[in-house]
Design an enzyme around this catalytic site. Structure first.
Site, PDB file in Angstrom:
ATOM      1  N   ASN A 153       0.784  -1.240   0.000  1.00  0.00           N
ATOM      2  CA  ASN A 153       0.000   0.000   0.000  1.00  0.00           C
ATOM      3  C   ASN A 153       0.817   1.291   0.000  1.00  0.00           C
ATOM      4  OD1 ASN A 153       0.560  -0.661   2.723  1.00  0.00           O
ATOM      5  ND2 ASN A 153      -0.972   0.805   3.384  1.00  0.00           N
ATOM      6  N   GLU A 251       4.346  -4.351  12.251  1.00  0.00           N
ATOM      7  CA  GLU A 251       3.420  -3.221  12.034  1.00  0.00           C
ATOM      8  C   GLU A 251       2.215  -3.823  11.324  1.00  0.00           C
ATOM      9  OE1 GLU A 251       3.840  -0.221  13.089  1.00  0.00           O
ATOM     10  OE2 GLU A 251       5.954  -0.233  13.635  1.00  0.00           O
ATOM     11  N   CYS A 285      -3.387   1.324   6.728  1.00  0.00           N
ATOM     12  CA  CYS A 285      -3.544   0.651   8.030  1.00  0.00           C
ATOM     13  C   CYS A 285      -4.222   1.568   9.037  1.00  0.00           C
ATOM     14  CB  CYS A 285      -2.185   0.206   8.539  1.00  0.00           C
ATOM     15  SG  CYS A 285      -0.978   1.537   8.626  1.00  0.00           S
ATOM     16  N   GLU A 463       8.391   1.866  14.924  1.00  0.00           N
ATOM     17  CA  GLU A 463       9.281   2.355  13.881  1.00  0.00           C
ATOM     18  C   GLU A 463       9.392   3.865  14.047  1.00  0.00           C
ATOM     19  OE1 GLU A 463       7.825   0.971  10.012  1.00  0.00           O
ATOM     20  OE2 GLU A 463       9.233  -0.695  10.177  1.00  0.00           O
TER      21      GLU A 463
END
Ligand code: NAP
Length: 491
Positions: A153, A251, A285, A463
């Site tokens: 994505n 993630e 997300c 992250e």
């Protein structure tokens, strides 16, 4: 658009077609091939990892002075900027995101390399307080071969988020981009080559995750995995990592609530809610897919929302005015459409969209209109499962305590949004919401200097942020004896 030549992949610094099956990467706006590749084989995985390990130990990359490694990262950032328009266009062809978005992703990737160059150059060890006749130090060292596995994505930004800190820390990195969007990871590897990253330190293996990704995670010489993708895949990787005693960051997915309180600025809130769910065609997300709006303002809010949603420009992703491009594949569009049917069968009422656009010019692409459904309750599957498409569930509430319970009733906990003029209410709600990121009177703003990650099934680890480099390092303690005499026990 033609894809007659086979695009090589990068196996430990050698550019050649993989030894696996050939496949086409398609332009989601037309279904035409953009590139033909041959996937990596299991032998290619082994070669890439083995040679990455060798390069890690012998190329001198890990032993460069921090400012020297930082200089290479700076060059990578500058090269990405110099080539930004071409990279953005390539990414739009690879995954169908509107050009305005891919331009921003390319800039974000450049910024990430620049940021981790600074993190690398300024990272300090510590002299810890000694408790005996010795001096004690704590330092951080690279881990070896890192596997970076990314979804389709947000290519280039996702890859940069892993590659930049992992390289800054002195590791070798094997990237496994999504099978359907391999092109920008390959471009990044070319840029790394050009900018002085030693051969073998970066590889990019195209191919299916269940084969190539799985083999990479299981490889004994891979010492750390950084994964972004779905929760089911993340859980499988976590099991393998546990067996290998290997650190992993995950993630994962989300089903984020956006909350509009009765005192919100409705114009701002509508703009934020639309952007939160429909930008990237909902393939995000952090998409704000569950809307909770105070009952007293519900009618006015939904009326404005629908009016604005009807004006969103869905179309050619290469047109800079386009706000929503196609979905990634025909299969994914079918999955989104099935969720809409499910929502309606659960008692939902379709307020907008729910289908592909009528425009004949868009018929070959995998487009889906911005979709709004109300009449559902939070426990319905449509409100609990990640759709990863442009589908918004509208619910209302009277009582803030009950709202909080509903907003937190989700296996996911990646992000949340609050719209309110009352900073005290927003603060209290923001602290009580289960989410790795909470936006107050804004949405989907992201900064490399601020850590990102999820609670619950949305992930493990963080992250970004200055200390994000430490995620790719292992801590070591050093004791320096200062005694004049031998240690007493031995005498
Ligand atoms: P996915 O199916 O989990 O795939 C993600 C990556 O993992 C792809 O490269 C995939 O390869 C690979 N993969 C698949 N099975 C694997 C296995 N058994 N072992 C190792 N690797 C494997 O997810 P997706 O459909 O691409 O992406 C959408 C998901 O990503 C959504 O759930 C979204 O929320 C999540 N996401 C999370 C974040 C975040 O920061 N939290 C950001 C973006 C997306 P192939 O696809 O090539 O087969």
């Amino acid at each position: 658009m033609s894809a007659t030549q086979v695009t090589p992949i990068c196996i430990a610094g050698t550019w050649r077609p993989g030894s696996g099956a050939a496949y086409d990467s398609l332009y989601p706006a037309t279904g035409e091939p953009v590139a033909t590749l041959r996937a990596a084989s299991l032998d290619d995985v082994d070669e890439a990892v083995t040679r990455a390990d060798q390069a890690f130990r012998t190329s001198g990359w890990a032993r460069l002075k921090a400012h020297e490694r930082a200089a290479v990262l700076w060059r990578i950032a500058s090269t990405i900027r110099e080539r930004s328009e071409e990279l953005a266009r390539r990414q739009t062809l690879d995954n169908g995101k509107p050009i305005q978005e891919t331009r921003a992703l390319v800039q974000s990737a450049a910024g990430t390399f620049q940021f981790f160059a600074a993190a690398c150059e300024t990272l300090e060890g510590t002299l810890t307080p000694a408790r005996g006749e010795y001096m004690t130090m704590s330092v951080h060292e690279p881990m070896g071969v890192v596997a970076a596995i990314t979804p389709w994505n947000s290519p280039i930004a996702s890859e940069a988020q892993k590659l930049a800190p992992a390289l800054a820390a002195g590791n070798a990195v094997v990237i496994k981009p999504a099978e359907v969007t391999p092109l920008l990871a390959l471009e990044l590897a070319r840029i790394c080559d050009e900018c002085g990253v030693p051969q073998g330190i970066v590889s990019v293996l195209a191919g299916a995750g269940s084969v190539i990704g799985d083999a990479l995670v299981r490889h004994p010489l891979v010492r750390r995995v950084s994964f972004t993708g779905g929760t089911t895949t993340g859980r499988q990787i976590a099991h393998i990592a546990a067996d290998k005693m290997m650190p992993v960051s995950l993630e994962l997915g989300g089903k984020s609530p956006t909350i509009v309180l009765d005192d919100a600025d409705l114009e701002h809130a509508v703009a934020g809610v639309l952007y939160g769910i429909f930008s990237s065609s909902g393939e995000s997300c952090i998409a704000g897919s569950r809307l909770f709006v105070a009952r007293s303002v519900r009618e006015a809010f939904v009326e404005l929302l629908l009016r604005r949603a009807a004006t969103l420009r869905v179309g050619d992703p290469l047109d800079p005015r386009t706000q929503m491009g196609p979905l990634i594949t025909a299969r994914h569009r079918e999955s989104v459409a099935r969720y809409v049917e499910l929502g309606l069968s659960e008692g939902g009422r379709l307020l907008a969209g729910g289908r592909s656009p009528d425009d004949a010019a868009l018929a070959r692409g995998y487009y889906f209109l911005p979709t709004v459904i109300d009449g559902l309750v939070n426990s319905d599957r449509m409100c609990q499962e990640e759709i990863f498409g442009p589908v918004l569930a509208v619910m209302d509430f009277d009582d803030e305590r009950e709202l909080l319970e509903r907003a937190n009733t989700s296996s996911y906990a990646l992000a949340a949004g609050i719209w309110s003029r009352d900073y005290k209410r927003a603060w209290a709600l923001g602290r009580a919401l289960q989410a790795g990121t909470v936006w107050i009177n804004t949405y989907k703003q992201l900064s490399v200097s601020t850590p990102f990650g999820g609670f619950k099934d949305s992930g493990l680890g963080r992250e970004k942020g200055r200390l994000g480099i430490l995620e790719y390092m292992q801590q070591k303690s050093l004791y320096w004896g200062l005694n004049e005499a031998p240690l007493p026990w031995a005498n």
